[in-house]
Write a protein that holds these residues in place. Structure first.
Motif, PDB file in Angstrom:
ATOM      1  N   MET A   1       0.780  -1.058  -0.126  1.00 30.68           N
ATOM      2  CA  MET A   1      -0.158  -0.137   0.041  1.00 30.68           C
ATOM      3  C   MET A   1       0.802   1.251   0.084  1.00 30.68           C
ATOM      4  SD  MET A   1      -3.204   0.961   2.475  1.00 30.68           S
ATOM      5  CE  MET A   1      -2.268   1.096   4.059  1.00 30.68           C
ATOM      6  N   ASN A   2       1.490   1.480  -1.257  1.00 34.97           N
ATOM      7  CA  ASN A   2       2.323   2.590  -1.536  1.00 34.97           C
ATOM      8  C   ASN A   2       3.448   2.572  -0.362  1.00 34.97           C
ATOM      9  OD1 ASN A   2       1.039   3.315  -3.302  1.00 34.97           O
ATOM     10  ND2 ASN A   2      -0.256   5.098  -2.462  1.00 34.97           N
ATOM     11  N   GLY A   3       3.903   1.549   0.095  1.00 35.50           N
ATOM     12  CA  GLY A   3       5.085   1.584   0.950  1.00 35.50           C
ATOM     13  C   GLY A   3       4.875   1.387   2.473  1.00 35.50           C
ATOM     14  N   ILE A   4       3.628   1.505   2.552  1.00 34.95           N
ATOM     15  CA  ILE A   4       3.077   1.346   4.027  1.00 34.95           C
ATOM     16  C   ILE A   4       2.507   0.066   4.100  1.00 34.95           C
ATOM     17  CG2 ILE A   4       1.742   2.429   5.798  1.00 34.95           C
ATOM     18  CD1 ILE A   4       4.101   4.180   4.923  1.00 34.95           C
ATOM     19  N   PRO A   5       3.006  -0.795   4.743  1.00 34.82           N
ATOM     20  CA  PRO A   5       2.498  -2.332   4.694  1.00 34.82           C
ATOM     21  C   PRO A   5       1.050  -2.288   5.582  1.00 34.82           C
ATOM     22  CG  PRO A   5       4.300  -2.268   6.164  1.00 34.82           C
ATOM     23  CD  PRO A   5       4.324  -1.002   5.588  1.00 34.82           C
ATOM     24  N   ASN A  90      10.938   1.700   4.558  1.00 36.10           N
ATOM     25  CA  ASN A  90      11.016   2.886   3.993  1.00 36.10           C
ATOM     26  C   ASN A  90      11.910   3.803   5.143  1.00 36.10           C
ATOM     27  OD1 ASN A  90      10.720   5.393   2.926  1.00 36.10           O
ATOM     28  ND2 ASN A  90       8.575   5.142   2.660  1.00 36.10           N
ATOM     29  N   PRO A  91      12.967   3.488   5.151  1.00 41.54           N
ATOM     30  CA  PRO A  91      13.941   4.218   6.159  1.00 41.54           C
ATOM     31  C   PRO A  91      13.720   5.888   6.171  1.00 41.54           C
ATOM     32  CG  PRO A  91      15.346   2.593   5.060  1.00 41.54           C
ATOM     33  CD  PRO A  91      14.030   2.571   4.280  1.00 41.54           C
ATOM     34  N   GLY A  92      13.562   6.505   7.161  1.00 41.10           N
ATOM     35  CA  GLY A  92      13.608   7.932   6.964  1.00 41.10           C
ATOM     36  C   GLY A  92      12.122   8.417   7.173  1.00 41.10           C
ATOM     37  N   PHE A  93      11.053   7.503   6.748  1.00 40.21           N
ATOM     38  CA  PHE A  93       9.612   7.663   6.483  1.00 40.21           C
ATOM     39  C   PHE A  93       9.139   8.682   7.593  1.00 40.21           C
ATOM     40  CE2 PHE A  93       5.273   7.405   7.311  1.00 40.21           C
ATOM     41  CZ  PHE A  93       4.797   7.922   6.088  1.00 40.21           C
ATOM     42  N   ARG A 123      -3.814   4.925   0.684  1.00 44.72           N
ATOM     43  CA  ARG A 123      -2.832   6.194   0.832  1.00 44.72           C
ATOM     44  C   ARG A 123      -1.785   5.948   2.225  1.00 44.72           C
ATOM     45  NH1 ARG A 123      -3.026   7.500  -3.921  1.00 44.72           N
ATOM     46  NH2 ARG A 123      -1.744   8.977  -3.191  1.00 44.72           N
ATOM     47  N   LYS A 124      -0.691   6.691   2.161  1.00 43.36           N
ATOM     48  CA  LYS A 124       0.306   7.034   3.306  1.00 43.36           C
ATOM     49  C   LYS A 124      -0.278   8.061   4.106  1.00 43.36           C
ATOM     50  CE  LYS A 124       4.284   5.813   0.161  1.00 43.36           C
ATOM     51  NZ  LYS A 124       5.509   6.491  -0.407  1.00 43.36           N
ATOM     52  N   PRO A 125       0.222   7.764   5.534  1.00 45.67           N
ATOM     53  CA  PRO A 125       0.014   8.889   6.523  1.00 45.67           C
ATOM     54  C   PRO A 125       0.683  10.227   5.784  1.00 45.67           C
ATOM     55  CG  PRO A 125       0.799   6.821   7.346  1.00 45.67           C
ATOM     56  CD  PRO A 125       0.946   6.669   6.054  1.00 45.67           C
TER      57      PRO A 125
END
Length: 272
Positions: A1-5, A90-93, A123-125
């Motif tokens: 989900m766009n990098g956010i599992p 996603n390091p640094g997110f 969507r991501k936070p």
């Protein structure tokens, strides 16, 4: 989900008991000069406020910990595991997220637990600003809703507002079966007052209107109510004068039986 599992399965870690804390806090009231006695276990002193000024006729409360409840402890464990996965993938997110937000959409939705906006839109936070209440309403005299709209448009620069209803809405179900509001009633609850415009909307529809008819009518009415707000009117006026992009307001419906969101094709923008 766009990098956010997203994970719904619980791990076996949730069944583990919490290890006893090595540090046991002791408590003292702010108006007490005594100091905690030394013990063999390291202690942390926490100052408690003086609560004597509060109304003693109210039901007294006691201090507890959320972690004392197994289900809530599971939530905290889930959060820790989720944060660790995101940081790994996603390091640094989180460091970047903490610097600020730039959502493109304000979601005005129902408080129903089955319609989590970021999840259903994938969507991501940080991408969606949110206001949720009973039956996704917007009242002109609701400071909370207006403050969210003002901040979203004026401070965050959102480009779109989506009013999102959903099937099997409990607020609409209650309003559909309610009698016309009694203007002379002297007693009411917060819930009945909030549902009052929705009940009036129901009685403005044909007598044989279904609950689904009310759900759709509520979304379409709320789109117009948002457009009539001082915030949106000011935005449209500024856009016309400066040539900048105005905010557009949309009406959507989420079908709980499929998970899909339908565009009700009632979007509105300025007429220029």
């Amino acid at each position: 989900m766009n990098g956010i599992p997203f994970r719904s399965l619980r791990s076996s870690a949730h069944l583990a008991r919490r290890a006893p804390s090595a540090t046991k806090p002791t408590f003292r009231h702010c108006n007490t000069a005594s100091t905690p006695q030394s013990t063999t276990t390291p202690t942390t002193t926490i100052d408690l406020p003086d609560l004597s000024r509060f109304n003693k006729n109210k039901m007294p409360s006691k201090q507890i910990n959320a972690a004392d409840f197994p289900l809530l402890q599971t939530c905290l464990t889930d959060n820790k595991e989720w944060a660790e996965r995101v940081s790994h993938e996603n390091p640094g997110f989180f460091a970047n997220s903490a610097k600020g937000q730039s959502p493109f959409l304000l979601w005005i939705g129902c408080a129903d637990s089955r319609v989590p906006e970021s999840v259903v839109l994938g969507r991501k936070p940080g991408e969606i600003f949110v206001h949720r209440n009973i039956a996704n309403q917007f009242h002109h005299n609701d400071d909370s809703a207006n403050a969210v709209l003002m901040y979203a448009v004026g401070n965050l620069g959102v480009q779109h507002v989506a009013v999102v209803g959903h099937t099997a809405c409990g607020g609409c179900l209650a309003a559909h079966g309610a009698p016309k509001p009694d203007e002379n009633a002297t007693e009411s609850s917060a819930l009945s007052r909030f549902l009052d415009p929705l009940i009036k909307l129901r009685h403005s529809l044909p007598e044989d209107a279904s609950i689904d008819d009310l759900i759709v009518a509520n979304v379409k009415k709320t789109v117009k109510t948002v457009c009539e707000s001082d915030v949106i009117q000011a935005n449209w006026k500024k856009a016309k004068e400066t040539g900048t992009q105005p905010v557009y307001v949309h009406g959507w419906l989420k079908d709980l039986s499929t998970g899909l969101i339908k565009d009700l094709e009632c979007s509105e923008g300025p007429d220029f």
